[in-house]
Write a protein that holds these residues in place. Structure first.
Motif, PDB file in Angstrom:
ATOM      1  N   GLY A 513       0.336  -0.762  -0.225  1.00 39.16           N
ATOM      2  CA  GLY A 513       0.036  -0.123  -0.058  1.00 39.16           C
ATOM      3  C   GLY A 513       0.890   1.278  -0.275  1.00 39.16           C
ATOM      4  N   ASP A 514       2.536   1.080  -0.074  1.00 39.52           N
ATOM      5  CA  ASP A 514       3.350   2.290   0.069  1.00 39.52           C
ATOM      6  C   ASP A 514       2.999   2.770  -1.537  1.00 39.52           C
ATOM      7  OD1 ASP A 514       3.817   1.616   2.681  1.00 39.52           O
ATOM      8  OD2 ASP A 514       5.840   1.073   1.467  1.00 39.52           O
ATOM      9  N   VAL A 515       2.901   4.096  -1.728  1.00 38.68           N
ATOM     10  CA  VAL A 515       2.919   5.265  -2.717  1.00 38.68           C
ATOM     11  C   VAL A 515       3.849   5.404  -3.043  1.00 38.68           C
ATOM     12  CG1 VAL A 515       1.657   6.633  -3.352  1.00 38.68           C
ATOM     13  CG2 VAL A 515       0.328   5.392  -2.217  1.00 38.68           C
ATOM     14  N   LEU A 516       4.514   5.348  -4.316  1.00 35.02           N
ATOM     15  CA  LEU A 516       5.660   5.748  -5.199  1.00 35.02           C
ATOM     16  C   LEU A 516       4.780   7.327  -6.474  1.00 35.02           C
ATOM     17  CD1 LEU A 516       8.765   6.807  -6.493  1.00 35.02           C
ATOM     18  CD2 LEU A 516       8.098   3.917  -7.757  1.00 35.02           C
ATOM     19  N   VAL A 517       5.334   8.372  -6.077  1.00 31.95           N
ATOM     20  CA  VAL A 517       4.149   9.224  -7.164  1.00 31.95           C
ATOM     21  C   VAL A 517       5.274   9.226  -8.226  1.00 31.95           C
ATOM     22  CG1 VAL A 517       3.395  11.410  -7.202  1.00 31.95           C
ATOM     23  CG2 VAL A 517       3.168  10.694  -5.115  1.00 31.95           C
ATOM     24  N   VAL A 518       5.336   9.213  -9.154  1.00 32.43           N
ATOM     25  CA  VAL A 518       5.840   9.331 -10.839  1.00 32.43           C
ATOM     26  C   VAL A 518       5.206  11.159 -11.430  1.00 32.43           C
ATOM     27  CG1 VAL A 518       6.156   8.485 -12.962  1.00 32.43           C
ATOM     28  CG2 VAL A 518       6.169   6.973 -11.152  1.00 32.43           C
ATOM     29  N   GLU A 519       6.311  11.618 -11.576  1.00 31.03           N
ATOM     30  CA  GLU A 519       5.938  12.742 -11.834  1.00 31.03           C
ATOM     31  C   GLU A 519       6.702  13.266 -13.254  1.00 31.03           C
ATOM     32  OE1 GLU A 519       7.812  15.752  -8.564  1.00 31.03           O
ATOM     33  OE2 GLU A 519       5.818  14.911  -7.751  1.00 31.03           O
ATOM     34  N   VAL A 520       5.956  14.738 -13.853  1.00 28.80           N
ATOM     35  CA  VAL A 520       5.961  14.612 -15.013  1.00 28.80           C
ATOM     36  C   VAL A 520       6.010  15.586 -15.565  1.00 28.80           C
ATOM     37  CG1 VAL A 520       5.794  13.740 -18.475  1.00 28.80           C
ATOM     38  CG2 VAL A 520       5.260  11.991 -16.280  1.00 28.80           C
ATOM     39  N   PRO A 521       6.913  16.891 -15.258  1.00 24.98           N
ATOM     40  CA  PRO A 521       6.865  18.541 -14.930  1.00 24.98           C
ATOM     41  C   PRO A 521       6.466  18.738 -16.759  1.00 24.98           C
ATOM     42  CG  PRO A 521       9.107  17.535 -15.763  1.00 24.98           C
ATOM     43  CD  PRO A 521       8.413  16.289 -14.884  1.00 24.98           C
ATOM     44  N   TRP A 522       5.503  19.795 -16.555  1.00 22.90           N
ATOM     45  CA  TRP A 522       5.383  20.169 -17.909  1.00 22.90           C
ATOM     46  C   TRP A 522       6.237  20.492 -19.366  1.00 22.90           C
ATOM     47  CZ3 TRP A 522       1.890  20.169 -21.972  1.00 22.90           C
ATOM     48  CH2 TRP A 522       2.402  20.855 -22.667  1.00 22.90           C
ATOM     49  N   SER A 523       6.318  20.328 -20.109  1.00 23.76           N
ATOM     50  CA  SER A 523       7.033  20.811 -21.350  1.00 23.76           C
ATOM     51  C   SER A 523       6.745  20.537 -22.680  1.00 23.76           C
ATOM     52  CB  SER A 523       8.092  20.068 -21.236  1.00 23.76           C
ATOM     53  OG  SER A 523       9.492  20.285 -22.405  1.00 23.76           O
ATOM     54  N   ARG A 524       6.687  20.925 -23.424  1.00 21.51           N
ATOM     55  CA  ARG A 524       6.396  20.246 -25.310  1.00 21.51           C
ATOM     56  C   ARG A 524       6.651  19.416 -25.419  1.00 21.51           C
ATOM     57  NH1 ARG A 524       6.179  25.702 -23.875  1.00 21.51           N
ATOM     58  NH2 ARG A 524       4.647  27.261 -24.688  1.00 21.51           N
ATOM     59  N   LEU A 525       7.929  19.163 -24.830  1.00 24.13           N
ATOM     60  CA  LEU A 525       8.911  17.753 -24.858  1.00 24.13           C
ATOM     61  C   LEU A 525       7.603  16.868 -24.655  1.00 24.13           C
ATOM     62  CD1 LEU A 525      12.637  19.216 -25.505  1.00 24.13           C
ATOM     63  CD2 LEU A 525      10.705  18.633 -26.915  1.00 24.13           C
ATOM     64  N   HIS A 526       7.368  16.866 -23.180  1.00 26.63           N
ATOM     65  CA  HIS A 526       7.110  15.583 -22.869  1.00 26.63           C
ATOM     66  C   HIS A 526       5.116  15.851 -23.584  1.00 26.63           C
ATOM     67  CE1 HIS A 526      10.281  15.454 -19.108  1.00 26.63           C
ATOM     68  NE2 HIS A 526      10.612  15.488 -20.411  1.00 26.63           N
ATOM     69  N   ALA A 527       5.076  16.646 -23.249  1.00 24.14           N
ATOM     70  CA  ALA A 527       3.261  16.531 -23.694  1.00 24.14           C
ATOM     71  C   ALA A 527       2.797  15.126 -23.893  1.00 24.14           C
ATOM     72  CB  ALA A 527       3.163  17.830 -25.225  1.00 24.14           C
ATOM     73  N   HIS A 528       3.766  14.433 -24.731  1.00 25.61           N
ATOM     74  CA  HIS A 528       3.173  13.078 -25.544  1.00 25.61           C
ATOM     75  C   HIS A 528       3.004  12.251 -24.256  1.00 25.61           C
ATOM     76  CE1 HIS A 528       3.026  10.100 -28.373  1.00 25.61           C
ATOM     77  NE2 HIS A 528       3.496   9.124 -27.437  1.00 25.61           N
ATOM     78  N   ALA A 529       4.406  12.561 -23.526  1.00 23.85           N
ATOM     79  CA  ALA A 529       3.794  11.092 -22.280  1.00 23.85           C
ATOM     80  C   ALA A 529       3.267  11.664 -21.315  1.00 23.85           C
ATOM     81  CB  ALA A 529       5.499  11.363 -21.732  1.00 23.85           C
ATOM     82  N   ILE A 530       3.016  13.507 -20.978  1.00 26.29           N
ATOM     83  CA  ILE A 530       1.789  13.540 -20.586  1.00 26.29           C
ATOM     84  C   ILE A 530       0.309  12.482 -20.567  1.00 26.29           C
ATOM     85  CG2 ILE A 530       0.332  15.565 -19.337  1.00 26.29           C
ATOM     86  CD1 ILE A 530       3.092  16.709 -19.147  1.00 26.29           C
ATOM     87  N   ALA A 531      -0.339  13.029 -21.972  1.00 28.52           N
ATOM     88  CA  ALA A 531      -0.833  12.550 -22.742  1.00 28.52           C
ATOM     89  C   ALA A 531      -1.357  10.906 -22.327  1.00 28.52           C
ATOM     90  CB  ALA A 531      -1.692  12.905 -24.157  1.00 28.52           C
ATOM     91  N   ARG A 532      -0.593  10.357 -22.324  1.00 29.74           N
ATOM     92  CA  ARG A 532       0.036   8.976 -22.328  1.00 29.74           C
ATOM     93  C   ARG A 532      -0.642   8.671 -20.933  1.00 29.74           C
ATOM     94  NH1 ARG A 532       2.338   5.295 -25.589  1.00 29.74           N
ATOM     95  NH2 ARG A 532       1.001   4.103 -24.440  1.00 29.74           N
ATOM     96  N   ILE A 533       0.072   9.446 -19.993  1.00 31.36           N
ATOM     97  CA  ILE A 533      -0.106   8.476 -19.148  1.00 31.36           C
ATOM     98  C   ILE A 533      -1.596   8.870 -18.431  1.00 31.36           C
ATOM     99  CG2 ILE A 533       0.732   8.665 -16.237  1.00 31.36           C
ATOM    100  CD1 ILE A 533       3.383   9.193 -17.481  1.00 31.36           C
ATOM    101  N   GLU A 534      -2.086  10.497 -18.996  1.00 32.48           N
ATOM    102  CA  GLU A 534      -3.293  10.983 -18.904  1.00 32.48           C
ATOM    103  C   GLU A 534      -4.583   9.486 -18.910  1.00 32.48           C
ATOM    104  OE1 GLU A 534      -6.254  14.671 -18.656  1.00 32.48           O
ATOM    105  OE2 GLU A 534      -3.932  14.335 -20.381  1.00 32.48           O
ATOM    106  N   SER A 535      -4.068   9.145 -20.026  1.00 36.35           N
ATOM    107  CA  SER A 535      -4.801   8.132 -20.782  1.00 36.35           C
ATOM    108  C   SER A 535      -4.770   6.713 -20.490  1.00 36.35           C
ATOM    109  CB  SER A 535      -4.464   8.104 -22.037  1.00 36.35           C
ATOM    110  OG  SER A 535      -3.155   7.458 -22.464  1.00 36.35           O
ATOM    111  N   LEU A 536      -3.350   6.596 -19.573  1.00 34.60           N
ATOM    112  CA  LEU A 536      -3.540   4.900 -18.778  1.00 34.60           C
ATOM    113  C   LEU A 536      -3.654   5.268 -18.175  1.00 34.60           C
ATOM    114  CD1 LEU A 536      -2.124   2.666 -19.779  1.00 34.60           C
ATOM    115  CD2 LEU A 536      -0.248   3.523 -18.613  1.00 34.60           C
ATOM    116  N   GLY A 537      -3.383   6.508 -16.668  1.00 34.65           N
ATOM    117  CA  GLY A 537      -4.028   6.163 -15.460  1.00 34.65           C
ATOM    118  C   GLY A 537      -4.524   4.639 -14.722  1.00 34.65           C
ATOM    119  N   ALA A 538      -5.735   4.230 -14.144  1.00 33.91           N
ATOM    120  CA  ALA A 538      -5.358   2.954 -13.573  1.00 33.91           C
ATOM    121  C   ALA A 538      -5.392   2.157 -14.144  1.00 33.91           C
ATOM    122  CB  ALA A 538      -6.927   3.325 -12.551  1.00 33.91           C
TER     123      ALA A 538
END
Length: 688
Positions: A513-538
């Motif tokens: 039950g321990d939590v590891l928070v994976v973070e992606v700071p905003w960058s135009r270079l990271h826009a694709h990864a942010i969209a992928r993780i947002e759609s993946l979610g749970a």
């Protein structure tokens, strides 16, 4: 036993890797063909060696085996004739060669030692290495070589890796060098790379084995100068380092005295000058830290949204502590405090890698690039290759670089290495795990099917194990490559966008039950990864793994995602691969792009995060330090900074944190603030 029997018994212990280490795989194939096509026989034998005829060529082998062999052919290095003779004798020892029959009435040679139990064999080899004393090692490599071997082990960030099976191996991870001992003395110790002055590396391997088993031979005394007076060069560098330390400490104190929120261009120039000076006197680690501080000050001066004065304060405190440590150890600075020049690379004959994906990034100082991550299956460590340019250079796009030609012959593009086995030959690797893009390196690819990819990676399923493997000292040497890890979450929660920090946070839960928070700071270079993780979610598939860079940031573990390893053994590069279930697109990313949101710095060295859960008195000390350092302590009422720090330290001591001692009222207020800031960061790392 005759010399012939001894040599044959030694060669019978050679396996494929040992033969390849002696020469190369192609030469070994040619030797095996010669063994089938050319007549091989024993031409002569005496008390010191056995001479084997390979066709018209004579090869002489002694107790050291192929390493000390001579051949009548003109080759200046180990040739195929030596390998052919060695293979033939090894086959003879195993009963496969054309060994001469024993004369009538004479007992056959006793059973060779390779038929003994592997444990017994390894113990005998272990005893041979442990009985070598300082006199023998000095006689072999010379006093300078023996001293060099001691220094190599003393300066290593991590000890060599030892294994014991049919023979003994000593691997130096940072150099990618493996020494194999199969018997026969120091000359028979086989190195898998061509190195200058091979004798000193053999001595280092012996010393490493002895140290790992409790025997530490005394190091020779430092060489004495011919003159009682030190050389002019030594005096000059010593004096220059002393002046630098005083100058760097003064400029770091001035950042707090003036206030980190309103620094001046003059102070920026002083930081840049100190960084160049530090590089010149080979204070590599201090130079890197001062350059980073100067970059952050530049962002503050231009009022960039990417600037962070509190992160700057933390770096200034660490740099100030590093200067103090260098001052305390002047003349005998350990390698960890000095650091290494980033431009130094070591030659590595062969690297067996697995491609883990890539990530584009942009720093706060105006550079952008692509970093590809590889797992070294032999040395069990991560290696990286980076291509970077200043942002003003036309024609370079970090995302497009993923599909453009790779630097090594045989690899069409970095994208082709993702999720595949990659063999690099004639590679160049730095001590901190970076691969060079030199054209002399060649690559070959092989697909990994089924679970082969997962089986090759060290997967962690308990987040407490991640915390246990992280350094707790701010001045401890941090191996940036070791921060990359592979985690298998028991579950994943939906990703959440933090509009204040401009960061996407994706919670991953382990079985406890321990939590590891994976973070992606905003960058135009990271826009694709942010969209992928947002759609993946749970919706992370059960059994899937996440490749991430995990580090402790202000008291808590934070992960930066690179790729997914799916249960079927395929790799999904989050920054580049398309969504397997494409949707209408990410409204979050579309909104950020439309609003022209400024990029956050995304280089590994500038990651930051919110403070973790630390005792309230520690947070109170940080608040006092940050308030005084932001405003500047140069114009405060005398004794005011000391009074507030003393009260905050007393509250921390009251809850058992004895490290917060009573501040010295005689100290400069800026000095006191930097010391308190350093203590706060230490405690946050330890208890966060």
């Amino acid at each position: 036993m005759s010399v012939r029997t001894d040599v044959a018994a030694l060669l019978a212990r050679y396996d494929e890797d040992t033969w390849v280490a002696l020469a190369n795989r192609g030469l070994l194939r040619r030797a095996r063909k010669d063994l089938e096509q050319v007549a091989v026989r024993v031409a002569a034998e005496d008390d010191a060696s056995v001479t084997v005829a390979v066709g018209d060529v004579l090869v002489r082998l002694g107790p050291a085996g192929p390493a000390g062999a001579t051949c009548t052919c003109p080759s200046p290095v180990i040739c195929r004739h030596v390998l052919t003779a060695g293979l033939w004798l090894a086959g003879e020892a195993a009963g496969e060669g054309d060994a001469d029959e024993a004369p009538p009435g004479q007992a056959s040679p006793e059973q060779p030692s390779q038929d003994r139990a592997p444990q017994e064999q390894a113990q005998a080899l272990h005893t041979e290495l442990m009985t070598l004393d300082a006199a023998a090692l000095t006689a072999y490599a010379g006093l300078a070589g023996y001293r060099w071997a001691h220094r190599l082990l003393d300066d290593a960030d991590s000890p060599p890796v030892l294994t014991r099976d049919r023979y003994l191996t000593i691997t130096f991870p940072r150099r990618g060098l493996t020494a194999r001992y199969l018997g026969g003395g120091l000359d028979a110790l086989v190195l898998d790379q061509t190195v200058p002055d091979v004798a000193r590396f053999r001595v280092a391997a012996v010393l490493a084995w002895q140290r790992a088993h409790g025997l530490v031979l005394a190091a020779p005394p430092a060489p004495r100068s011919r003159s009682a007076e030190p050389s002019a060069t030594s005096v000059s560098r010593t004096a220059s380092r002393e002046r630098l330390r005083a100058t760097a400490a003064a400029v770091l104190r001035d950042t707090v005295r003036v206030g980190v929120s309103h620094l001046s261009p003059a102070l920026h120039d002083r930081l840049v000058t100190s960084a160049v000076w530090a590089q010149g006197v080979e204070y590599h680690r201090l130079a890197l830290l001062l350059r980073r501080i100067a970059d952050e000050v530049e962002l503050l001066l231009v009022r960039s949204a990417r600037a962070d004065d509190l992160a700057l304060l933390d770096d200034v405190a660490v740099a100030h502590a590093l200067v103090a440590a260098l001052d305390a150890t002047a003349g005998r600075e350990p390698a960890g405090l000095l650091g290494r020049a980033r431009t130094s690379y070591d030659a590595v004959r062969r690297l067996d890698l697995v491609g883990l994906g890539g990530r584009p990034w942009r720093t706060g100082s105006g550079y952008h690039g692509l970093t590809c991550v590889f797992w070294d299956t032999t040395a069990s460590r991560v290696l990286t290759w980076t291509d970077a340019r200043p942002e003003g250079v036309p024609g370079f796009d970090p995302r497009a670089r993923w599909w453009q030609p790779a630097p090594w012959t045989g690899l069409g593009a970095p994208a082709q290495a993702a999720g595949r086995a990659v063999v690099l030959t004639q590679a160049q690797a730095s001590p901190d795990g970076r691969l060079s893009g030199v054209e002399s390196t060649s690559a070959s690819l092989d697909d990994l099917t089924g679970t082969a990819l997962l089986d090759a990676l060290p997967v962690r399923e308990v987040w407490a194990d991640l915390a246990a493997h992280r350094s707790t000292g701010l001045l401890d040497v941090v191996d940036q490559a070791s921060l990359w890890t592979v985690v298998r979450p028991a579950a994943a929660l939906p990703a959440q966008w933090d509009p204040v920090e401009q960061t996407l946070r994706w919670p991953l839960l382990d079985g406890r039950g321990d939590v590891l928070v994976v973070e992606v700071p905003w960058s135009r270079l990271h826009a694709h990864a942010i969209a992928r993780i947002e759609s993946l979610g749970a919706g992370l598939p059960a059994g899937a793994c996440v490749v991430a860079r995990v580090q402790r940031v202000r008291g808590r573990l934070v992960g930066e995602p690179l790729s997914l390893v799916l249960p079927d053994g395929t790799l999904d590069a989050l920054h580049f691969d398309p969504d397997p279930e494409p949707s209408a697109g990410s409204a979050l990313v579309a909104g950020l792009l439309a609003a022209g949101t400024a990029d956050r710095p995304t280089s590994p060295e500038t990651a930051d995060g919110a403070p973790g859960a630390v005792p309230a008195p520690v947070a109170a000390v940080r608040a006092v330090v940050e308030q005084a350092a932001q405003r500047g302590c140069g114009g405060t009422v005398p004794g005011d900074v000391h009074r507030r720090l003393a009260a905050a330290h007393a509250a921390a001591r009251a809850v058992g944190l004895a490290v917060f001692v009573e501040p010295d009222p005689a100290l400069d207020p800026a000095e006191s603030l930097l010391r308190s800031s350093y203590l706060v960061q230490l405690v946050e790392r330890a208890v966060g």
